[in-house]
Design an enzyme around this catalytic site. Structure first.
Site, PDB file in Angstrom:
ATOM      1  CD  GLN A   1      12.376  -5.884  -2.321  1.00  0.00           C
ATOM      2  OE1 GLN A   1      13.201  -6.450  -3.051  1.00  0.00           O
ATOM      3  NE2 GLN A   1      12.166  -6.496  -1.139  1.00  0.00           N
TER       4      GLN A   1
ATOM      5  CG  HIS B   1      10.126  -4.598 -12.309  1.00  0.00           C
ATOM      6  ND1 HIS B   1       8.997  -4.561 -12.671  1.00  0.00           N
ATOM      7  CD2 HIS B   1      10.179  -5.375 -11.236  1.00  0.00           C
ATOM      8  CE1 HIS B   1       8.077  -5.163 -11.841  1.00  0.00           C
ATOM      9  NE2 HIS B   1       8.786  -5.629 -10.870  1.00  0.00           N
TER      10      HIS B   1
ATOM     11  CB  ALA C   1      -0.949  -0.029   1.245  1.00  0.00           C
ATOM     12  CD  GLU C   2       3.433   0.058  -3.199  1.00  0.00           C
ATOM     13  OE1 GLU C   2       2.249   0.178  -3.453  1.00  0.00           O
ATOM     14  OE2 GLU C   2       4.011  -1.166  -3.466  1.00  0.00           O
TER      15      GLU C   2
ATOM     16  CG  PHE D   1       7.558  -1.724  -6.867  1.00  0.00           C
ATOM     17  CD1 PHE D   1       7.237  -2.114  -8.304  1.00  0.00           C
ATOM     18  CD2 PHE D   1       8.327  -2.511  -6.013  1.00  0.00           C
ATOM     19  CE1 PHE D   1       7.657  -3.192  -8.789  1.00  0.00           C
ATOM     20  CE2 PHE D   1       8.807  -3.798  -6.630  1.00  0.00           C
ATOM     21  CZ  PHE D   1       8.513  -3.801  -7.831  1.00  0.00           C
TER      22      PHE D   1
HETATM   23  C1  LIG Z   1       2.895  -1.570  -6.606  1.00  0.00           C
HETATM   24  C2  LIG Z   1       3.920  -2.523  -6.516  1.00  0.00           C
HETATM   25  N1  LIG Z   1       4.494  -2.826  -5.122  1.00  0.00           N
HETATM   26  C3  LIG Z   1       5.298  -3.932  -4.931  1.00  0.00           C
HETATM   27  C4  LIG Z   1       5.744  -4.645  -6.112  1.00  0.00           C
HETATM   28  C5  LIG Z   1       6.782  -5.865  -5.988  1.00  0.00           C
HETATM   29  N2  LIG Z   1       6.129  -7.071  -5.924  1.00  0.00           N
HETATM   30  C6  LIG Z   1       6.217  -7.812  -7.036  1.00  0.00           C
HETATM   31  S1  LIG Z   1       5.129  -9.084  -6.979  1.00  0.00           S
HETATM   32  C7  LIG Z   1       4.722  -8.910  -5.257  1.00  0.00           C
HETATM   33  C8  LIG Z   1       3.844  -9.916  -4.488  1.00  0.00           C
HETATM   34  C9  LIG Z   1       2.544  -9.613  -4.490  1.00  0.00           C
HETATM   35  O1  LIG Z   1       1.837 -10.321  -4.003  1.00  0.00           O
HETATM   36  P1  LIG Z   1       0.501 -11.028  -4.567  1.00  0.00           P
HETATM   37  O2  LIG Z   1      -0.261 -10.004  -5.106  1.00  0.00           O
HETATM   38  O3  LIG Z   1      -0.287 -11.767  -3.184  1.00  0.00           O
HETATM   39  O4  LIG Z   1       0.816 -12.161  -5.714  1.00  0.00           O
HETATM   40  P2  LIG Z   1       1.547 -13.420  -5.746  1.00  0.00           P
HETATM   41  O5  LIG Z   1       3.081 -12.956  -6.024  1.00  0.00           O
HETATM   42  O6  LIG Z   1       1.497 -14.152  -4.443  1.00  0.00           O
HETATM   43  O7  LIG Z   1       1.175 -14.111  -6.965  1.00  0.00           O
HETATM   44  C10 LIG Z   1       5.261  -7.625  -5.079  1.00  0.00           C
HETATM   45  C11 LIG Z   1       5.126  -6.953  -3.726  1.00  0.00           C
HETATM   46  C12 LIG Z   1       5.114  -4.447  -7.299  1.00  0.00           C
HETATM   47  N3  LIG Z   1       5.509  -5.250  -8.375  1.00  0.00           N
HETATM   48  N4  LIG Z   1       4.298  -3.422  -7.326  1.00  0.00           N
END
Ligand SMILES: Cc1ncc(C[n+]2csc(CCOP(=O)(O)OP(=O)(O)O)c2C)c(N)n1
Lengths: 338, 351
Positions: B82, B129, B59-60, B86
């Site tokens: 990271q 990214h 929740a950025e 994001f």
């Molecule tokens: C806005 C944003 N925040 C953080 C990330 C980094 N990130 C990439 S995949 C991921 C996991 C997200 O978890 P979920 O939505 O449960 O999907 P899953 O990977 O478990 O399939 C994160 C935090 C991102 N890509 N975009």
């Protein structure tokens, strides 16, 4: 590192008894996805798939079930972890593998990679790598369906992590407000990267209940039971097509391998080997297979045949990707505008 | 002096800040996970507790607002993402609140938050990214924007950022995390807004930031062997920018090549060219030049990123052209031992 967050493993056996044609279609869809993902995993270390790659091994039941419930002209959107969804929607397999290899025959001509897939002919309108990013876009597709009066459904996949983004609430609210033909599918695999649900969401809260409070029908099911996923998705899709507005389905499941990349990572400490093994026992493919064999709806030979067919197709796709040319470097400087 | 990596230097700065001042907190996705944000946050939760070092919901935007609120009441949050990409979800809180709070409420309170953003590159990080949007942040009055290159600067500038009274966006290039350097122990600070003359030289001033400084150093080593002497100014902070240091150098050499890790149009390098042209017109021996990323999203395929980024050979070629010299800059690329899309053999993706 906070201590562990045991994921909630559904008890009991899968719902059997689906007509064998549907059950076999689901099984084949899962086996095909598994064969693709396993092949990627086994070849990733050759360092020719040079892009971040998120595998769905263990989670195939949801993609297969939802994919089967949709028509080819329905829309689908997805996330960073999209291979299974793309394939279950009928996306072109060789074009996906070629994309991961960065080849010009890839579905984005090498510009997108594993995290950005598209196959409009199959209704797969795109997957992107920013968490929550495609949810409102799928709602927009839903709006367009309503305006154009076409009786399609717009389906969007996202993880448990995405339900923490503001855009999730904003999108679901608008879809509910306007009764848009959108099917929201939350794949709850209990982790966002290495972060368990318990450090991200209040204890005891259920994602589907939360979604339901936003004003649309919401339920949940075992995502490793592909037949059950299919039944729930089909019922939801029927309702949406009848004009009843959006629906929300949460399915629990488990990602077997690391968040991003080909390896297992149960040793690094964010989850336990035991937890993984418990989920592995509930392998969606094995469970459906046993159910089909158990009541004689399928024979061992049939299943072996499915596996061989899937693997042959996958091998063909990898061969296609391998033989395909790379895009000319000058293509990088094209296509910003139409 | 001992040598540590850029990532360890970040870790030390965080640790030192938290040790000194219990109001410093540190949160972000994965700060307490086994990888500890490329090693930069490893061990912090064990040392300082999970009330001060914690993971967060995806929740950025909200969590940036939370940092702002906490800072209004004396807390000093350090937030980590990271990838810069994001953090784009949080532009509302950053731009409409953090950057303006002190100004729009008549100078009552400031917002002392530090936002660490990692700039991705290589291994097909692709369009979403790998964005280097320092110019966006530098465009916003009220934000400080820091982009260290060396491990030493990373530590010194992060400590200064955390204890600054204003919002600081601290940009870490992924290809720098493994770079080693001498770093003083303990509390060690480098002031925000001060550039560093990394090498003195006579013929051309190269102004760079973050990872571009590494490419510039490779280019200069090669140029030196070919009888060309460059002066290298590493900005370290892109806002507020140290104009004095840039101007003094260009006055001396009469030539400017501005480098940028972001795309050319509207870049920090463009701003440098503009200001130098306006302010030092009569000292310039020729038109200033700029090397930046092309005005295109970054593609994923390694075939498409071939030649996409500014490398040492491009810098050497540009400088040689400015001086009307013929040099064989192709040698630089020929000496590179690893594929173009990784910083070294330590990096095999996927992230
Ligand atoms: C806005 C944003 N925040 C953080 C990330 C980094 N990130 C990439 S995949 C991921 C996991 C997200 O978890 P979920 O939505 O449960 O999907 P899953 O990977 O478990 O399939 C994160 C935090 C991102 N890509 N975009």
């Amino acid at each position: 590192m906070n201590q562990r967050n045991p994921s909630v493993i559904p008890a009991g056996l899968p719902s059997g008894g689906a007509p064998s044609s549907q059950a076999k279609a689901l099984l084949f869809s899962m086996k095909r996805i598994r064969a693709v993902e396993e092949t990627i995993a086994s070849r990733y270390n050759e360092q020719k798939m040079r892009c971040p790659t998120h595998l769905s091994i263990g989670q195939e039941g949801i993609a297969a079930g939802v994919g089967l419930a949709l028509n080819r002209d329905d829309f689908m959107m997805s996330t960073h972890r999209a291979h299974a969804h793309y394939l279950a929607k009928g996306g072109n397999l060789p074009a996906m593998i070629a994309e991961i290899y960065g080849k010009v025959t890839g579905c984005c001509r090498g510009k997108g990679g594993s995290m950005h897939l598209v196959d409009e002919e199959a209704g797969f309108m795109g997957s992107t790598a920013i968490v929550g990013n495609t949810i409102p876009v799928a709602v927009g597709l839903g709006l367009s369906i309503k305006l154009r009066n076409t009786n399609q459904v717009s389906c969007v996949f996202f993880g448990d992590g995405a339900t923490e983004e503001g855009v999730f609430y904003e999108s679901v609210s608008f879809a509910a407000l306007k009764k848009l033909p959108v099917l929201f599918i939350c794949e709850n695999n209990f982790y966002s990267v290495y972060s368990p649900l318990r450090v991200r969401q209040p204890e005891g809260r259920k994602i589907h209940q939360l979604a339901g409070s936003l004003g649309l029908p919401a339920s949940h099911g075992d995502g490793n039971d592909a037949v059950r996923v299919y039944d729930m998705a089909r019922r939801a899709v029927d309702g949406i097509r009848r004009g009843a507005g959006p629906q929300f389905l949460e399915f629990t499941t488990y990602r077997w391998r690391e968040h991003c990349g080909p390896n297992f990572d149960n040793d690094i400490g964010y989850r336990t080997e035991d937890e993984y093994l418990a989920w592995k026992k509930r392998d969606p493919i094995v469970m459906l297979q046993e159910s089909l064999l158990g009541d004689g709806r399928a024979t061992r030979e049939e299943l072996d045949g499915m596996a061989a067919t899937a693997q042959a197709e996958v091998d063909g796709a990898f061969a296609f990707a391998g033989q395909s040319p790379f895009p000319d470097p000058s293509e990088a400087y094209t296509g910003v505008f139409k | 002096m001992r040598s540590i990596s850029f990532a360890q230097a970040i870790n030390e700065a965080l640790s030192e800040a938290m040790r000194q001042d219990e109001r410093v907190i540190c949160y972000g996705l994965g700060v307490d996970d086994p990888k500890g944000v490329f090693g930069t946050t490893l061990g912090l939760q064990e040392k300082f507790g999970d009330h001060r070092v914690f993971d967060m919901p995806t929740a950025e935007n909200a969590m940036t607002g939370v940092a702002i609120g906490a800072s209004l009441n004396g807390i000093r949050p350090v937030m980590t993402h990271q990838r810069l990409d994001f953090f784009l979800l949080a532009m509302d809180q950053l731009v409409n609140n953090a950057a303006k709070w002190h100004y729009m409420f008549g100078g009552r309170r400031s917002v002392p938050i530090t936002i660490r953003l990692i700039l991705g590159r290589g291994w097909g990080q692709g369009p979403t990214h790998s964005q280097n949007l320092q110019a966006w942040f530098a465009h916003i009055p009220g934000l400080k924007v820091v982009m260290p290159t060396t491990a030493e600067d990373a530590k010194g500038l992060l400590l200064s950022s955390i204890f600054d009274e204003n919002p600081v966006v601290f940009l870490e290039h992924r290809w720098l995390h493994n770079v080693q350097g001498h770093v003083p122990e303990g509390d060690f600070r480098i002031p925000i807004g001060k550039a560093h003359v990394v090498r003195e030289g006579a013929d051309v001033t190269i102004v760079s930031m973050s990872y571009m400084t590494i490419e510039a150093l490779h280019a200069m080593e090669f140029l030196e062997k070919n009888g060309v002497s460059c002066e290298l100014v590493d900005l370290r902070t892109v806002s507020p920018l140290d104009w004095d240091t840039v101007f003094n150098s260009v006055k001396k050499t009469g030539r400017l090549l501005a480098l940028d890790t972001g795309s050319a149009t509207g870049s920090v390098a463009g701003e440098i060219v503009a200001r130098v042209s306006m302010g030092l017109w009569s000292s310039l021996k020729q038109a200033p030049r700029r090397l930046a990323m092309p005005d295109f999203p970054e593609p994923t395929s390694p075939a498409l990123t071939q030649g996409f980024h500014v490398r040492a050979e491009h810098i050497a070629r540009e400088v040689a052209e400015m001086l009307g010299k013929a040099i064989d800059h192709g040698q630089i690329a020929a000496q590179r031992k690893h594929p173009h899309d990784v910083p070294g053999n330590w990096f095999n993706g996927p992230f």
